[in-house]
Write a protein that holds these residues in place. Sequence first.
Motif, PDB file in Angstrom:
ATOM      1  N   THR A   1      44.447  26.187  33.310  1.00  0.00           N
ATOM      2  CA  THR A   1      44.809  27.242  34.269  1.00  0.00           C
ATOM      3  C   THR A   1      43.603  28.104  34.625  1.00  0.00           C
ATOM      4  OG1 THR A   1      47.059  27.337  33.383  1.00  0.00           O
ATOM      5  CG2 THR A   1      46.302  29.223  34.687  1.00  0.00           C
ATOM      6  N   PHE A   2      42.835  28.500  33.616  1.00  0.00           N
ATOM      7  CA  PHE A   2      41.649  29.333  33.865  1.00  0.00           C
ATOM      8  C   PHE A   2      40.560  28.551  34.605  1.00  0.00           C
ATOM      9  CE2 PHE A   2      43.112  31.844  30.011  1.00  0.00           C
ATOM     10  CZ  PHE A   2      43.536  32.931  30.761  1.00  0.00           C
ATOM     11  N   GLY A   3      40.416  27.295  34.266  1.00  0.00           N
ATOM     12  CA  GLY A   3      39.512  26.424  35.014  1.00  0.00           C
ATOM     13  C   GLY A   3      38.046  26.460  34.614  1.00  0.00           C
ATOM     14  N   SER A   4      37.637  27.464  33.840  1.00  0.00           N
ATOM     15  CA  SER A   4      36.234  27.531  33.412  1.00  0.00           C
ATOM     16  C   SER A   4      36.121  28.375  32.148  1.00  0.00           C
ATOM     17  CB  SER A   4      35.347  28.132  34.502  1.00  0.00           C
ATOM     18  OG  SER A   4      35.640  29.504  34.687  1.00  0.00           O
ATOM     19  N   ARG A   5      35.031  28.154  31.415  1.00  0.00           N
ATOM     20  CA  ARG A   5      34.794  28.952  30.215  1.00  0.00           C
ATOM     21  C   ARG A   5      34.585  30.422  30.587  1.00  0.00           C
ATOM     22  NH1 ARG A   5      32.096  24.188  29.207  1.00  0.00           N
ATOM     23  NH2 ARG A   5      32.616  23.106  27.249  1.00  0.00           N
TER      24      ARG A   5
ATOM     25  N   HIS B   1      36.415  35.875  29.869  1.00  0.00           N
ATOM     26  CA  HIS B   1      36.704  37.211  30.392  1.00  0.00           C
ATOM     27  C   HIS B   1      38.180  37.582  30.288  1.00  0.00           C
ATOM     28  CE1 HIS B   1      32.574  37.032  31.914  1.00  0.00           C
ATOM     29  NE2 HIS B   1      32.646  38.341  31.854  1.00  0.00           N
ATOM     30  N   ALA B   2      39.022  36.599  30.072  1.00  0.00           N
ATOM     31  CA  ALA B   2      40.414  36.904  29.726  1.00  0.00           C
ATOM     32  C   ALA B   2      40.453  37.561  28.342  1.00  0.00           C
ATOM     33  CB  ALA B   2      41.254  35.636  29.735  1.00  0.00           C
ATOM     34  N   HIS B   3      39.610  37.058  27.429  1.00  0.00           N
ATOM     35  CA  HIS B   3      39.477  37.674  26.114  1.00  0.00           C
ATOM     36  C   HIS B   3      38.907  39.093  26.237  1.00  0.00           C
ATOM     37  CE1 HIS B   3      39.722  33.428  24.832  1.00  0.00           C
ATOM     38  NE2 HIS B   3      40.054  33.893  23.635  1.00  0.00           N
TER      39      HIS B   3
ATOM     40  N   PHE C   1      39.664  45.229  25.972  1.00  0.00           N
ATOM     41  CA  PHE C   1      39.781  46.566  26.551  1.00  0.00           C
ATOM     42  C   PHE C   1      41.220  47.074  26.472  1.00  0.00           C
ATOM     43  CE2 PHE C   1      35.621  45.695  28.327  1.00  0.00           C
ATOM     44  CZ  PHE C   1      35.047  46.954  28.434  1.00  0.00           C
ATOM     45  N   LEU C   2      42.180  46.210  26.790  1.00  0.00           N
ATOM     46  CA  LEU C   2      43.583  46.615  26.744  1.00  0.00           C
ATOM     47  C   LEU C   2      44.014  46.970  25.327  1.00  0.00           C
ATOM     48  CD1 LEU C   2      45.255  44.066  29.209  1.00  0.00           C
ATOM     49  CD2 LEU C   2      44.890  46.510  29.565  1.00  0.00           C
ATOM     50  N   LEU C   3      43.630  46.128  24.366  1.00  0.00           N
ATOM     51  CA  LEU C   3      44.006  46.385  22.977  1.00  0.00           C
ATOM     52  C   LEU C   3      43.391  47.691  22.483  1.00  0.00           C
ATOM     53  CD1 LEU C   3      45.295  45.592  20.297  1.00  0.00           C
ATOM     54  CD2 LEU C   3      43.259  44.241  19.788  1.00  0.00           C
ATOM     55  N   SER C   4      42.121  47.921  22.804  1.00  0.00           N
ATOM     56  CA  SER C   4      41.444  49.150  22.369  1.00  0.00           C
ATOM     57  C   SER C   4      42.145  50.383  22.938  1.00  0.00           C
ATOM     58  CB  SER C   4      39.983  49.125  22.812  1.00  0.00           C
ATOM     59  OG  SER C   4      39.303  48.041  22.237  1.00  0.00           O
TER      60      SER C   4
ATOM     61  N   LEU D   1      25.826  44.409  23.451  1.00  0.00           N
ATOM     62  CA  LEU D   1      25.079  43.326  22.810  1.00  0.00           C
ATOM     63  C   LEU D   1      26.013  42.247  22.280  1.00  0.00           C
ATOM     64  CD1 LEU D   1      22.374  45.383  20.848  1.00  0.00           C
ATOM     65  CD2 LEU D   1      22.009  43.952  22.874  1.00  0.00           C
ATOM     66  N   LEU D   2      27.110  42.671  21.670  1.00  0.00           N
ATOM     67  CA  LEU D   2      28.093  41.706  21.149  1.00  0.00           C
ATOM     68  C   LEU D   2      28.754  40.942  22.292  1.00  0.00           C
ATOM     69  CD1 LEU D   2      29.734  43.914  18.376  1.00  0.00           C
ATOM     70  CD2 LEU D   2      28.421  41.816  17.999  1.00  0.00           C
ATOM     71  N   TYR D   3      29.050  41.658  23.368  1.00  0.00           N
ATOM     72  CA  TYR D   3      29.656  41.022  24.552  1.00  0.00           C
ATOM     73  C   TYR D   3      28.730  39.944  25.108  1.00  0.00           C
ATOM     74  CZ  TYR D   3      30.420  40.511  29.581  1.00  0.00           C
ATOM     75  OH  TYR D   3      30.555  39.987  30.853  1.00  0.00           O
ATOM     76  N   GLY D   4      27.449  40.281  25.281  1.00  0.00           N
ATOM     77  CA  GLY D   4      26.497  39.325  25.841  1.00  0.00           C
ATOM     78  C   GLY D   4      26.258  38.137  24.937  1.00  0.00           C
ATOM     79  N   THR D   5      26.075  38.396  23.644  1.00  0.00           N
ATOM     80  CA  THR D   5      25.805  37.316  22.697  1.00  0.00           C
ATOM     81  C   THR D   5      27.012  36.395  22.540  1.00  0.00           C
ATOM     82  OG1 THR D   5      24.325  38.799  21.465  1.00  0.00           O
ATOM     83  CG2 THR D   5      25.028  36.785  20.360  1.00  0.00           C
ATOM     84  N   ALA D   6      28.187  36.999  22.358  1.00  0.00           N
ATOM     85  CA  ALA D   6      29.403  36.194  22.203  1.00  0.00           C
ATOM     86  C   ALA D   6      29.700  35.405  23.474  1.00  0.00           C
ATOM     87  CB  ALA D   6      30.585  37.098  21.854  1.00  0.00           C
TER      88      ALA D   6
END
Length: 250
Positions: free
Chosen positions: A78-82, A87-89, A94-97, A234-239
């Motif tokens: 459904t998402f079609g790409s990594r 970015h769904a994660h 953001f929503l969970l926080s 940094l975590l966002y970019g690396t992950a």
Amino acid sequence: MKKAWLIAAVYCLLILTILTIIANEGPSKKGIFDLIADIGGTKGSTNHLMIYTVAIPVIVTFFNQVTEKFESPLYVTTFGSRFRTWHAHVICAFLLSFILTCLIMLISFLIGGTLVGMNNTWLNYSGSIAQLLHNKETFQSIVPNVSVEHIIISLLVTKFLGFLMICFSVLFLKQLTNNSAIIMIILIGLAALDQTGVFRTPFYTLTTTLSIRNWLDPMITIYHCIYLFVITLLLYGTAGMLYERKDFLS
């Protein structure tokens, strides 16, 4: 997911109630903010004990379910790409926080208000901050720093950014291992190491807590918020880079 949210809410209510009762122990009379953000930085429903017992377990468990759902064949197709899957994660982080911040603050005020009322005793010379300082002039100089508005804003911002950093810590570690128990042990270990003060300067979850130092010098809170934001980026970019190489078929 609805059942998971209900369980998380009940769990938060139970643990935060216990933390609030613990913070209320002692001979001195407590105010609402003593129960929410104890000036020692450890006790209270929003300080470091909450990170161990609520934030880390809830966030790790949540992303375990999210990852299983979003990386199933149906959702990957459904998402079609990594990029979209990753970015769904990110959106979930953001929503969970945001939701966890609001939930913890709501429960904290409900339980704390029930136990001791809603008065901000930190503004009084008989309150815990004035009693700790034993200096009337110093106390008067920081009264503006402990107004209700200032305390609530500080709590909301530090908690949201702190939870966001933990979310991206989980997402980063999930690129290295899918074992949620190992991830939880690593995060709790980092939080415990940070609390020991072995590095003198807070480097992980201790930057999300508020103690007397934050009220004496509000710039510490601002520095910590900037630090949390930078670490999260940094975590966002690396992950994200690691996620682009992920093999969903393995």
